[in-house]
Write an enzyme that holds these catalytic residues in place. Structure first.
Site, PDB file in Angstrom:
ATOM      1  N   GLY A  46       0.759  -1.291   0.005  1.00  0.00           N
ATOM      2  CA  GLY A  46      -0.037   0.034   0.095  1.00  0.00           C
ATOM      3  C   GLY A  46       0.745   1.349  -0.079  1.00  0.00           C
ATOM      4  O   GLY A  46       1.945   1.192   0.519  1.00  0.00           O
ATOM      5  N   GLN A  51       2.854  10.051   1.014  1.00  0.00           N
ATOM      6  CA  GLN A  51       4.158   9.415   1.025  1.00  0.00           C
ATOM      7  C   GLN A  51       5.037   9.683  -0.153  1.00  0.00           C
ATOM      8  O   GLN A  51       6.364   9.353  -0.110  1.00  0.00           O
ATOM      9  CB  GLN A  51       4.157   7.968   1.153  1.00  0.00           C
ATOM     10  CG  GLN A  51       3.508   7.624   2.499  1.00  0.00           C
ATOM     11  CD  GLN A  51       3.328   5.885   2.584  1.00  0.00           C
ATOM     12  OE1 GLN A  51       2.409   5.578   2.045  1.00  0.00           O
ATOM     13  NE2 GLN A  51       4.331   5.393   3.172  1.00  0.00           N
ATOM     14  N   CYS A  95       5.665   0.082   7.292  1.00  0.00           N
ATOM     15  CA  CYS A  95       5.453   1.275   6.357  1.00  0.00           C
ATOM     16  C   CYS A  95       6.547   1.699   5.331  1.00  0.00           C
ATOM     17  O   CYS A  95       7.602   1.485   5.850  1.00  0.00           O
ATOM     18  CB  CYS A  95       4.907   2.313   7.306  1.00  0.00           C
ATOM     19  SG  CYS A  95       4.511   3.917   6.528  1.00  0.00           S
ATOM     20  N   LEU A  96       6.290   1.804   4.215  1.00  0.00           N
ATOM     21  CA  LEU A  96       7.337   2.188   3.215  1.00  0.00           C
ATOM     22  C   LEU A  96       8.158   3.476   3.664  1.00  0.00           C
ATOM     23  O   LEU A  96       9.307   3.680   3.444  1.00  0.00           O
ATOM     24  CB  LEU A  96       6.903   2.182   1.745  1.00  0.00           C
ATOM     25  CG  LEU A  96       6.368   0.854   1.151  1.00  0.00           C
ATOM     26  CD1 LEU A  96       6.124   1.066  -0.287  1.00  0.00           C
ATOM     27  CD2 LEU A  96       7.518   0.061   1.363  1.00  0.00           C
ATOM     28  N   HIS A 137      -4.836   1.642   7.366  1.00  0.00           N
ATOM     29  CA  HIS A 137      -3.352   2.213   7.434  1.00  0.00           C
ATOM     30  C   HIS A 137      -2.964   3.228   6.264  1.00  0.00           C
ATOM     31  O   HIS A 137      -2.701   4.299   6.644  1.00  0.00           O
ATOM     32  CB  HIS A 137      -2.405   1.146   7.349  1.00  0.00           C
ATOM     33  CG  HIS A 137      -0.823   1.434   7.344  1.00  0.00           C
ATOM     34  ND1 HIS A 137       0.075   1.058   8.110  1.00  0.00           N
ATOM     35  CD2 HIS A 137      -0.026   2.410   6.318  1.00  0.00           C
ATOM     36  CE1 HIS A 137       1.267   1.617   7.872  1.00  0.00           C
ATOM     37  NE2 HIS A 137       1.146   2.293   6.652  1.00  0.00           N
ATOM     38  N   GLU A 138      -3.470   3.268   5.225  1.00  0.00           N
ATOM     39  CA  GLU A 138      -3.172   4.049   4.248  1.00  0.00           C
ATOM     40  C   GLU A 138      -3.946   5.189   4.198  1.00  0.00           C
ATOM     41  O   GLU A 138      -3.769   6.340   3.968  1.00  0.00           O
ATOM     42  CB  GLU A 138      -3.446   3.373   2.709  1.00  0.00           C
ATOM     43  CG  GLU A 138      -2.510   2.347   2.462  1.00  0.00           C
ATOM     44  CD  GLU A 138      -1.034   2.497   2.674  1.00  0.00           C
ATOM     45  OE1 GLU A 138      -0.804   3.717   2.484  1.00  0.00           O
ATOM     46  OE2 GLU A 138      -0.576   1.435   3.028  1.00  0.00           O
ATOM     47  N   HIS A 141      -2.631   7.788   6.692  1.00  0.00           N
ATOM     48  CA  HIS A 141      -1.531   8.643   6.083  1.00  0.00           C
ATOM     49  C   HIS A 141      -2.475   9.848   5.461  1.00  0.00           C
ATOM     50  O   HIS A 141      -1.766  10.793   5.594  1.00  0.00           O
ATOM     51  CB  HIS A 141      -1.052   7.668   4.895  1.00  0.00           C
ATOM     52  CG  HIS A 141       0.211   6.863   5.264  1.00  0.00           C
ATOM     53  ND1 HIS A 141       1.371   7.375   5.861  1.00  0.00           N
ATOM     54  CD2 HIS A 141       0.468   5.756   5.207  1.00  0.00           C
ATOM     55  CE1 HIS A 141       2.306   6.348   5.917  1.00  0.00           C
ATOM     56  NE2 HIS A 141       1.670   5.363   5.386  1.00  0.00           N
TER      57      HIS A 141
HETATM   58 NI    NI Z   1       2.436   3.360   5.523  1.00  0.00          NI
END
Ligand code: NI
Length: 173
Positions: A46, A51, A95-96, A137-138, A141
């Site tokens: 995701g 991000q 998380c990226l 989660h997304e 963000h």
């Molecule tokens: Ni994340």
């Protein structure tokens, strides 16, 4: 399509709420394509527009993790959770923007989400399992919330310090 640079925590842009997308135009379609490519390349399941330093309400995801599974890329514009189950689920989240750090987060096990598709149509779907965790989660963000915000302060600070160190190392090359 092009890879976009993923912001690493701590970064003020990861703590800000993103703006709604007024219309699905070529810029939005290009952003979605780039974000999917960036997500698969990472690799991740995701990615949210903030991000990649775009402060708009768009997320992409594909939680078909099994080797050989048919890819199922999803693009959600202006997503909103409209229903959550009472049943909750714990997942070891990552998380990226917080590479190689994982922690257990408890969230509703099922959610119903409304969004606009790339074709401009209104969509509504119920998610469970990893998809439910990922979509929450997304969407977090888009509101400037990271999964580490659910952790105890000490654990959150520990991870943030590791990320500051990582960013210093990356800056040195
Ligand atoms: Ni994340």
């Amino acid at each position: 399509m092009a890879l976009r640079k993923i912001l690493i925590h701590p970064d003020p842009r990861l703590k800000k709420a993103a703006d709604p997308i007024a219309s699905v135009d070529d810029d939005v379609r290009r952003l979605a394509d780039d974000m999917l490519e960036t997500m698969y390349d990472a690799p991740g399941i995701g990615l949210a527009a903030p991000q990649v330093a775009v402060m708009n309400r768009l997320i992409v995801m594909d939680c078909e993790k099994e080797e050989g599974a048919t890819p199922n890329p999803m693009v959600l514009i202006n997503p909103a959770v409209v229903w959550t189950s009472e049943e909750r689920n714990v997942y070891d989240e990552g998380c990226l923007s917080i590479p190689e750090q994982y922690a257990e987060v408890e969230r509703p096990a099922e959610v119903e989400v409304q969004w606009t598709g790339l074709d401009g149509k209104a969509m509504r779907e119920r998610f469970d399992g990893l998809w439910a965790t990922c979509v929450q989660h997304e969407i977090d963000h888009l509101n400037g919330t990271l999964f580490i915000d659910y952790l105890k302060p000490l654990k959150r600070q520990m991870i943030t310090r590791k990320m500051q160190k990582l960013k210093r190392e990356m800056a040195r090359g």
